[in-house]
Design an enzyme around this catalytic site. Sequence first.
Site, PDB file in Angstrom:
ATOM      1  N   HIS A 277      -5.280 -16.964  -8.281  1.00 26.83           N
ATOM      2  CA  HIS A 277      -4.664 -18.172  -7.744  1.00 26.83           C
ATOM      3  C   HIS A 277      -5.693 -19.053  -7.031  1.00 26.83           C
ATOM      4  O   HIS A 277      -6.574 -18.537  -6.351  1.00 26.83           O
ATOM      5  CB  HIS A 277      -3.560 -17.811  -6.740  1.00 26.83           C
ATOM      6  CG  HIS A 277      -2.467 -16.984  -7.348  1.00 26.83           C
ATOM      7  ND1 HIS A 277      -1.335 -16.643  -6.653  1.00 26.83           N
ATOM      8  CD2 HIS A 277      -2.323 -16.438  -8.573  1.00 26.83           C
ATOM      9  CE1 HIS A 277      -0.548 -15.915  -7.425  1.00 26.83           C
ATOM     10  NE2 HIS A 277      -1.125 -15.768  -8.592  1.00 26.83           N
TER      11      HIS A 277
ATOM     12  N   GLU B 132       1.625 -19.367  -3.336  1.00 26.19           N
ATOM     13  CA  GLU B 132       0.940 -18.075  -3.132  1.00 26.19           C
ATOM     14  C   GLU B 132      -0.552 -18.329  -3.272  1.00 26.19           C
ATOM     15  O   GLU B 132      -1.242 -17.683  -4.058  1.00 26.19           O
ATOM     16  CB  GLU B 132       1.357 -17.065  -4.203  1.00 26.19           C
ATOM     17  CG  GLU B 132       2.824 -16.761  -4.311  1.00 26.19           C
ATOM     18  CD  GLU B 132       3.130 -15.894  -5.538  1.00 26.19           C
ATOM     19  OE1 GLU B 132       2.822 -16.308  -6.677  1.00 26.19           O
ATOM     20  OE2 GLU B 132       3.666 -14.798  -5.345  1.00 26.19           O
TER      21      GLU B 132
ATOM     22  N   TYR C 196       4.354  -4.284  -5.441  1.00 24.54           N
ATOM     23  CA  TYR C 196       3.619  -4.143  -6.717  1.00 24.54           C
ATOM     24  C   TYR C 196       3.601  -2.706  -7.203  1.00 24.54           C
ATOM     25  O   TYR C 196       3.241  -2.430  -8.341  1.00 24.54           O
ATOM     26  CB  TYR C 196       2.138  -4.509  -6.552  1.00 24.54           C
ATOM     27  CG  TYR C 196       1.867  -5.861  -6.023  1.00 24.54           C
ATOM     28  CD1 TYR C 196       2.684  -6.930  -6.356  1.00 24.54           C
ATOM     29  CD2 TYR C 196       0.765  -6.092  -5.207  1.00 24.54           C
ATOM     30  CE1 TYR C 196       2.419  -8.185  -5.867  1.00 24.54           C
ATOM     31  CE2 TYR C 196       0.494  -7.346  -4.726  1.00 24.54           C
ATOM     32  CZ  TYR C 196       1.311  -8.386  -5.054  1.00 24.54           C
ATOM     33  OH  TYR C 196       1.046  -9.626  -4.576  1.00 24.54           O
TER      34      TYR C 196
ATOM     35  N   ASP D  97       5.582 -18.708 -12.759  1.00 29.01           N
ATOM     36  CA  ASP D  97       4.434 -18.829 -11.859  1.00 29.01           C
ATOM     37  C   ASP D  97       3.438 -19.732 -12.593  1.00 29.01           C
ATOM     38  O   ASP D  97       2.948 -19.371 -13.666  1.00 29.01           O
ATOM     39  CB  ASP D  97       3.862 -17.425 -11.577  1.00 29.01           C
ATOM     40  CG  ASP D  97       2.703 -17.428 -10.598  1.00 29.01           C
ATOM     41  OD1 ASP D  97       1.768 -18.248 -10.794  1.00 29.01           O
ATOM     42  OD2 ASP D  97       2.715 -16.625  -9.657  1.00 29.01           O
TER      43      ASP D  97
ATOM     44  N   ARG E 240       0.820  -1.207   0.000  1.00 29.06           N
ATOM     45  CA  ARG E 240       0.000   0.000   0.000  1.00 29.06           C
ATOM     46  C   ARG E 240       0.857   1.260   0.000  1.00 29.06           C
ATOM     47  O   ARG E 240       0.340   2.366   0.046  1.00 29.06           O
ATOM     48  CB  ARG E 240      -0.942  -0.009   1.205  1.00 29.06           C
ATOM     49  CG  ARG E 240      -2.057  -1.044   1.065  1.00 29.06           C
ATOM     50  CD  ARG E 240      -2.989  -1.002   2.257  1.00 29.06           C
ATOM     51  NE  ARG E 240      -2.285  -1.260   3.508  1.00 29.06           N
ATOM     52  CZ  ARG E 240      -2.113  -2.476   4.028  1.00 29.06           C
ATOM     53  NH1 ARG E 240      -2.610  -3.526   3.422  1.00 29.06           N
ATOM     54  NH2 ARG E 240      -1.473  -2.642   5.160  1.00 29.06           N
TER      55      ARG E 240
ATOM     56  N   ASP F 248      -5.440 -13.608 -13.608  1.00 26.12           N
ATOM     57  CA  ASP F 248      -4.491 -13.924 -12.538  1.00 26.12           C
ATOM     58  C   ASP F 248      -5.247 -14.159 -11.235  1.00 26.12           C
ATOM     59  O   ASP F 248      -5.390 -13.260 -10.419  1.00 26.12           O
ATOM     60  CB  ASP F 248      -3.511 -12.746 -12.397  1.00 26.12           C
ATOM     61  CG  ASP F 248      -2.438 -13.015 -11.361  1.00 26.12           C
ATOM     62  OD1 ASP F 248      -2.368 -14.138 -10.835  1.00 26.12           O
ATOM     63  OD2 ASP F 248      -1.675 -12.077 -11.057  1.00 26.12           O
TER      64      ASP F 248
ATOM     65  N   HIS G  18       7.660  -8.064 -10.738  1.00 24.65           N
ATOM     66  CA  HIS G  18       6.846  -8.069 -11.952  1.00 24.65           C
ATOM     67  C   HIS G  18       7.505  -7.071 -12.899  1.00 24.65           C
ATOM     68  O   HIS G  18       7.817  -5.950 -12.476  1.00 24.65           O
ATOM     69  CB  HIS G  18       5.418  -7.651 -11.641  1.00 24.65           C
ATOM     70  CG  HIS G  18       4.718  -8.595 -10.714  1.00 24.65           C
ATOM     71  ND1 HIS G  18       3.422  -8.435 -10.336  1.00 24.65           N
ATOM     72  CD2 HIS G  18       5.146  -9.735 -10.111  1.00 24.65           C
ATOM     73  CE1 HIS G  18       3.071  -9.435  -9.529  1.00 24.65           C
ATOM     74  NE2 HIS G  18       4.105 -10.235  -9.371  1.00 24.65           N
TER      75      HIS G  18
ATOM     76  N   HIS H 110       0.140 -18.180 -13.614  1.00 27.01           N
ATOM     77  CA  HIS H 110       0.309 -17.185 -14.677  1.00 27.01           C
ATOM     78  C   HIS H 110       0.595 -17.837 -16.032  1.00 27.01           C
ATOM     79  O   HIS H 110       0.005 -17.470 -17.043  1.00 27.01           O
ATOM     80  CB  HIS H 110       1.478 -16.244 -14.358  1.00 27.01           C
ATOM     81  CG  HIS H 110       1.302 -15.469 -13.088  1.00 27.01           C
ATOM     82  ND1 HIS H 110       2.245 -14.581 -12.634  1.00 27.01           N
ATOM     83  CD2 HIS H 110       0.288 -15.450 -12.188  1.00 27.01           C
ATOM     84  CE1 HIS H 110       1.821 -14.042 -11.493  1.00 27.01           C
ATOM     85  NE2 HIS H 110       0.644 -14.555 -11.199  1.00 27.01           N
TER      86      HIS H 110
ATOM     87  N   HIS I 289       9.767 -10.641  -2.472  1.00 28.00           N
ATOM     88  CA  HIS I 289       8.962 -10.139  -3.596  1.00 28.00           C
ATOM     89  C   HIS I 289       8.914  -8.620  -3.507  1.00 28.00           C
ATOM     90  O   HIS I 289       8.569  -8.063  -2.477  1.00 28.00           O
ATOM     91  CB  HIS I 289       7.553 -10.724  -3.527  1.00 28.00           C
ATOM     92  CG  HIS I 289       6.795 -10.640  -4.822  1.00 28.00           C
ATOM     93  ND1 HIS I 289       6.608  -9.441  -5.497  1.00 28.00           N
ATOM     94  CD2 HIS I 289       6.191 -11.590  -5.575  1.00 28.00           C
ATOM     95  CE1 HIS I 289       5.913  -9.679  -6.603  1.00 28.00           C
ATOM     96  NE2 HIS I 289       5.648 -10.971  -6.676  1.00 28.00           N
TER      97      HIS I 289
ATOM     98  N   GLU J 205       9.380 -11.920 -13.073  1.00 32.50           N
ATOM     99  CA  GLU J 205       8.311 -12.914 -12.996  1.00 32.50           C
ATOM    100  C   GLU J 205       7.496 -12.934 -14.283  1.00 32.50           C
ATOM    101  O   GLU J 205       7.147 -11.883 -14.828  1.00 32.50           O
ATOM    102  CB  GLU J 205       7.397 -12.631 -11.792  1.00 32.50           C
ATOM    103  CG  GLU J 205       6.314 -13.698 -11.616  1.00 32.50           C
ATOM    104  CD  GLU J 205       5.528 -13.574 -10.314  1.00 32.50           C
ATOM    105  OE1 GLU J 205       5.868 -12.731  -9.472  1.00 32.50           O
ATOM    106  OE2 GLU J 205       4.558 -14.343 -10.167  1.00 32.50           O
TER     107      GLU J 205
ATOM    108  N   HIS K 256       6.884 -19.849  -8.599  1.00 35.45           N
ATOM    109  CA  HIS K 256       5.678 -19.718  -7.791  1.00 35.45           C
ATOM    110  C   HIS K 256       4.751 -20.854  -8.182  1.00 35.45           C
ATOM    111  O   HIS K 256       4.486 -21.059  -9.372  1.00 35.45           O
ATOM    112  CB  HIS K 256       5.002 -18.375  -8.048  1.00 35.45           C
ATOM    113  CG  HIS K 256       5.768 -17.205  -7.510  1.00 35.45           C
ATOM    114  ND1 HIS K 256       5.503 -15.905  -7.851  1.00 35.45           N
ATOM    115  CD2 HIS K 256       6.796 -17.169  -6.629  1.00 35.45           C
ATOM    116  CE1 HIS K 256       6.343 -15.109  -7.203  1.00 35.45           C
ATOM    117  NE2 HIS K 256       7.142 -15.853  -6.467  1.00 35.45           N
TER     118      HIS K 256
HETATM  119 ZN    ZN Z   1      -0.580 -14.186  -9.719  1.00 35.43          ZN
HETATM  120 FE    FE Z   2       3.522 -15.174  -8.456  1.00 37.29          FE
HETATM  121 FE    FE Z   3       4.370 -11.991  -8.227  1.00 41.60          FE
END
Ligand code: ZN
Ligand code: FE
Ligand code: FE
Length: 287
Positions: free
Chosen positions: A226, A256, A70, A176, A37, A224, A107, A179, A67, A142, A211
């Site tokens: 999971h 994940e 984002y 992943d 955030r 995406d 990413h 993904h 990781h 990734e 992943h």
């Molecule tokens: Zn994902």
């Molecule tokens: Fe991932």
């Molecule tokens: Fe990721």
Amino acid sequence: MHIGANVSIAQTGLLRAVEESISYKADTYMIYTRSNRGGQAKPIEGFHRDEALALMNQHALADPVVHLSYLVNLASPKAETFEYGVMVLSEEIKRVEYLGFKYIVMHPGSHVGTGMEQGIKRIAEGLNAILTGDESLFLCLETMAGDGSKVGNRLEEIAELISLVDHKERLGVCIDTCHNYSAGYDIVNDFDGFLHQFDELLGLESLKVAHINDSKTPFHSNKDRHANIGRGSLGYEAINYIVHHPAMQDIPLILETPGGYYKEEIALLRGETDELPPDGKSADEGM
Ligand code: ZN
Ligand code: FE
Ligand code: FE
């Protein structure tokens, strides 16, 4: 096989993450060192690194992964976003070097409308501004799920990006399973074919992290979402084949998946039980 999960560093920093991983009988793990955030990162000196490393040694945990937030988007056409990304990633490299960990997963980024070529160039520009070649870790790109403006849905895009970076020796790749399947790589029926393509385009030695997730959406859905192991479109058999594949035995495999069933999923993939985990409701998006 080295398997672990995305665990929390809340309150006690790394100690909490290691203790949580031990409770899952994991032998590796992944963390975010800062909130997705935004805001200031917690000082890394407060992570109880030495106690955590001692506990990891005692319980044979190794090769943890960090990781990246984002919020970093080096493909952004906005100067402000690009500069923020360069700042955060540079700082994160220092933080992870302090911890002594070997892998940061990121990413590649979203070009948000400027096109794939421009997006790739911009990320390379950012990485060239950041990497000196003296880093003691691998920055792992990734592979993404296939959503429109993301860079890295195709292995070719990752290969092109790497080709534009000066210090390629500091880069790696993180696959992943959710993904890749969503992006249209049929790893359920032909994981070996996927690895073959990976090897041709990137070299298998660049595969540093994986992943491991099932997917709530069908093959080639470009979404995406999971799912828990065995509860999605990939299914238990395919995922079990992947995690036991010879090419996957020396790299950290990170779950994940939703719902907090990591302990059950690790036991399942280690062959200690044949019971599938429950179907976790909250789909972790964006991981
Ligand atoms: Zn994902
Ligand atoms: Fe991932
Ligand atoms: Fe990721």
